[in-house]
Motif scaffolding. Sequence first.
Motif, PDB file in Angstrom:
ATOM      1  N   GLU A   1       6.603  -0.489   5.952  1.00 40.10           N
ATOM      2  CA  GLU A   1       7.922  -0.030   6.390  1.00 40.10           C
ATOM      3  C   GLU A   1       9.000  -1.068   6.084  1.00 40.10           C
ATOM      4  O   GLU A   1      10.098  -0.727   5.615  1.00 40.10           O
ATOM      5  N   GLN A   2       8.697  -2.339   6.322  1.00 43.75           N
ATOM      6  CA  GLN A   2       9.686  -3.394   6.094  1.00 43.75           C
ATOM      7  C   GLN A   2      10.023  -3.543   4.614  1.00 43.75           C
ATOM      8  O   GLN A   2      11.194  -3.671   4.237  1.00 43.75           O
TER       9      GLN A   2
ATOM     10  N   TYR B   1       2.289  10.208   3.572  1.00 44.54           N
ATOM     11  CA  TYR B   1       3.601   9.555   3.586  1.00 44.54           C
ATOM     12  C   TYR B   1       3.481   8.081   3.217  1.00 44.54           C
ATOM     13  O   TYR B   1       4.292   7.551   2.450  1.00 44.54           O
ATOM     14  N   ASP B   2       2.477   7.415   3.760  1.00 40.73           N
ATOM     15  CA  ASP B   2       2.307   5.991   3.446  1.00 40.73           C
ATOM     16  C   ASP B   2       1.986   5.784   1.966  1.00 40.73           C
ATOM     17  O   ASP B   2       2.426   4.800   1.358  1.00 40.73           O
TER      18      ASP B   2
ATOM     19  N   SER C   1      15.200  -0.237  -0.342  1.00 45.31           N
ATOM     20  CA  SER C   1      15.863   1.073  -0.293  1.00 45.31           C
ATOM     21  C   SER C   1      17.141   1.117  -1.123  1.00 45.31           C
ATOM     22  O   SER C   1      17.545   2.188  -1.602  1.00 45.31           O
TER      23      SER C   1
ATOM     24  N   PHE D   1       5.567   7.855   9.251  1.00 45.33           N
ATOM     25  CA  PHE D   1       4.760   6.644   9.155  1.00 45.33           C
ATOM     26  C   PHE D   1       3.378   6.873   9.770  1.00 45.33           C
ATOM     27  O   PHE D   1       3.238   7.548  10.787  1.00 45.33           O
ATOM     28  N   HIS D   2       2.381   6.304   9.130  1.00 44.38           N
ATOM     29  CA  HIS D   2       0.983   6.396   9.556  1.00 44.38           C
ATOM     30  C   HIS D   2       0.394   7.787   9.336  1.00 44.38           C
ATOM     31  O   HIS D   2      -0.657   8.104   9.885  1.00 44.38           O
TER      32      HIS D   2
ATOM     33  N   GLU E   1      10.553  11.091   7.885  1.00 46.00           N
ATOM     34  CA  GLU E   1       9.724   9.890   7.922  1.00 46.00           C
ATOM     35  C   GLU E   1       8.473  10.200   8.727  1.00 46.00           C
ATOM     36  O   GLU E   1       8.558  10.726   9.836  1.00 46.00           O
TER      37      GLU E   1
ATOM     38  N   SER F   1       4.986  -5.649   5.946  1.00 45.21           N
ATOM     39  CA  SER F   1       4.528  -4.311   6.307  1.00 45.21           C
ATOM     40  C   SER F   1       5.130  -3.295   5.350  1.00 45.21           C
ATOM     41  O   SER F   1       6.174  -3.526   4.729  1.00 45.21           O
TER      42      SER F   1
ATOM     43  N   ALA G   1       9.662  -1.279   2.262  1.00 42.99           N
ATOM     44  CA  ALA G   1      10.376  -0.078   1.822  1.00 42.99           C
ATOM     45  C   ALA G   1      11.848  -0.159   2.203  1.00 42.99           C
ATOM     46  O   ALA G   1      12.733   0.225   1.423  1.00 42.99           O
ATOM     47  N   ALA G   2      12.130  -0.681   3.408  1.00 43.91           N
ATOM     48  CA  ALA G   2      13.523  -0.814   3.849  1.00 43.91           C
ATOM     49  C   ALA G   2      14.271  -1.823   2.983  1.00 43.91           C
ATOM     50  O   ALA G   2      15.438  -1.609   2.616  1.00 43.91           O
TER      51      ALA G   2
ATOM     52  N   LEU H   1       5.339   6.073   0.212  1.00 50.82           N
ATOM     53  CA  LEU H   1       6.105   4.826   0.289  1.00 50.82           C
ATOM     54  C   LEU H   1       5.522   3.767  -0.648  1.00 50.82           C
ATOM     55  O   LEU H   1       6.259   3.030  -1.315  1.00 50.82           O
TER      56      LEU H   1
END
Length: 438
Positions: free
Chosen positions: A385-386, A419-420, A392, A414-415, A412, A383, A388-389, A423
């Motif tokens: 988010e995952q 922003y997406d 980081s 998300f969605h 942040e 995903s 990107a983490a 990322l």
Amino acid sequence: MDVHNVSFYPLLLDILTDISEAHFVAVDLELSGVPTKRVRREVGKPSLQERYLETKEAAERYQILQFGFTCVHQDVANNKYILKPYNVDLSPLIQERGLEVERIFSFQSGAVDFLLKVGFDISRPFYHGVPYISRDESREAREMHAKRQDKSAMADIQIKPTETESLAFLDRVRSEINGWLQSSNTAKDDYININPIGAEGGNEDGAASDGLSRFEKRLVHQLVRAEYPDLVSLGKAGFVQVVRFNKEREDKVAADRKRELNERINRQKGFRWVVEALLGSDITRLDLRECARDPVTGEQVFADMDEFSAQFHRAQTLLRGNPRVIVGHNCFLDLVYIYRTFIGQLPDSVEAFQRKLHGLWPTIIDTKYMSTHNCGDISPVSSLEQIAAQLSAESVPKIEVDPQHDKYEAVEAFHEAGYDSFLTAQIAVKLSSKLERE
């Protein structure tokens, strides 16, 4: 940076400049609906063609509500990347009147429920969204305009012998026109006004308070077209004016109408100017006067048009014939929706879609594919988010956010499409550098 219907044109020159100078552009969408997974009897995963047909069906039904894109500029001298994210709500509505283009779209309950839970304002695209019109819709508007101008193609109203009032109305109109043609003042009076019974005619700007009905106007136009080839009927407010045919005047009227149509299409084009820039297409028809507006009120403001032209020319020179590199995350669905929304009808086969898409954008990069390729049969985290983490902690290469685009630096979201895409741009830079080192 949030962009809405009022600020879009005032910001458009800067947007085009950012796209023209971008090393690549990351994109992301928020949608009113997504493909529904069908119950399959066959064992195994669906084929690519099956997945494509499901996505095609959804793209033809649902709407892009928000388009996010981040322009990534590579500063080679300072070994860093500069990011400029944009977040744009898109209006599903055809806002320009007279184009005769209808747009039918749907909302999927599950998608709307998801968007509401993440704080998306469903009404915002309708009230503040930037308009657009696809290439196919532009073509349709021009075809409808051409049909309207072709008077020979108009269907006649068939009057039955029993419709005595309509026949009497036609007799009266015919009598008035014949009387005008036979009058000794015809040379002086260049026109005759067909008014309702009891109204005073002869005044070019005057009409009865209760004007002719639309049906009566159609009858007048039909009569003149059928029986008086040397005359032309002009629809007015409440009456019809009949004048002698003048080729020079008619050619000028046709040219003016075509120019007005093109102006309406260009105003409705809205966000498609951005898409055409991403495609490296010709955008020289953009009316730079539309950009001379206040980004808060939308009112016309004084602007140095020479400076506008110079900035536009620089951007157009870099863009023309040079499609941007497009980066997305798991972006197959997004690309299908973008094609359907801004280009036109989707082909039936995934192979044909692939050819058409890569004819438009030769280089497309998917960050999900980058992060999961050659990872074995157990899929790793994928995903946005995952990933990107996970990345980081990567400090090389250096990434900066342009000061005028700092909305997401400390927040942040998300969605949210902007922003997406922001990322996605970071992942593309960091992951490509990491993979190169490995």
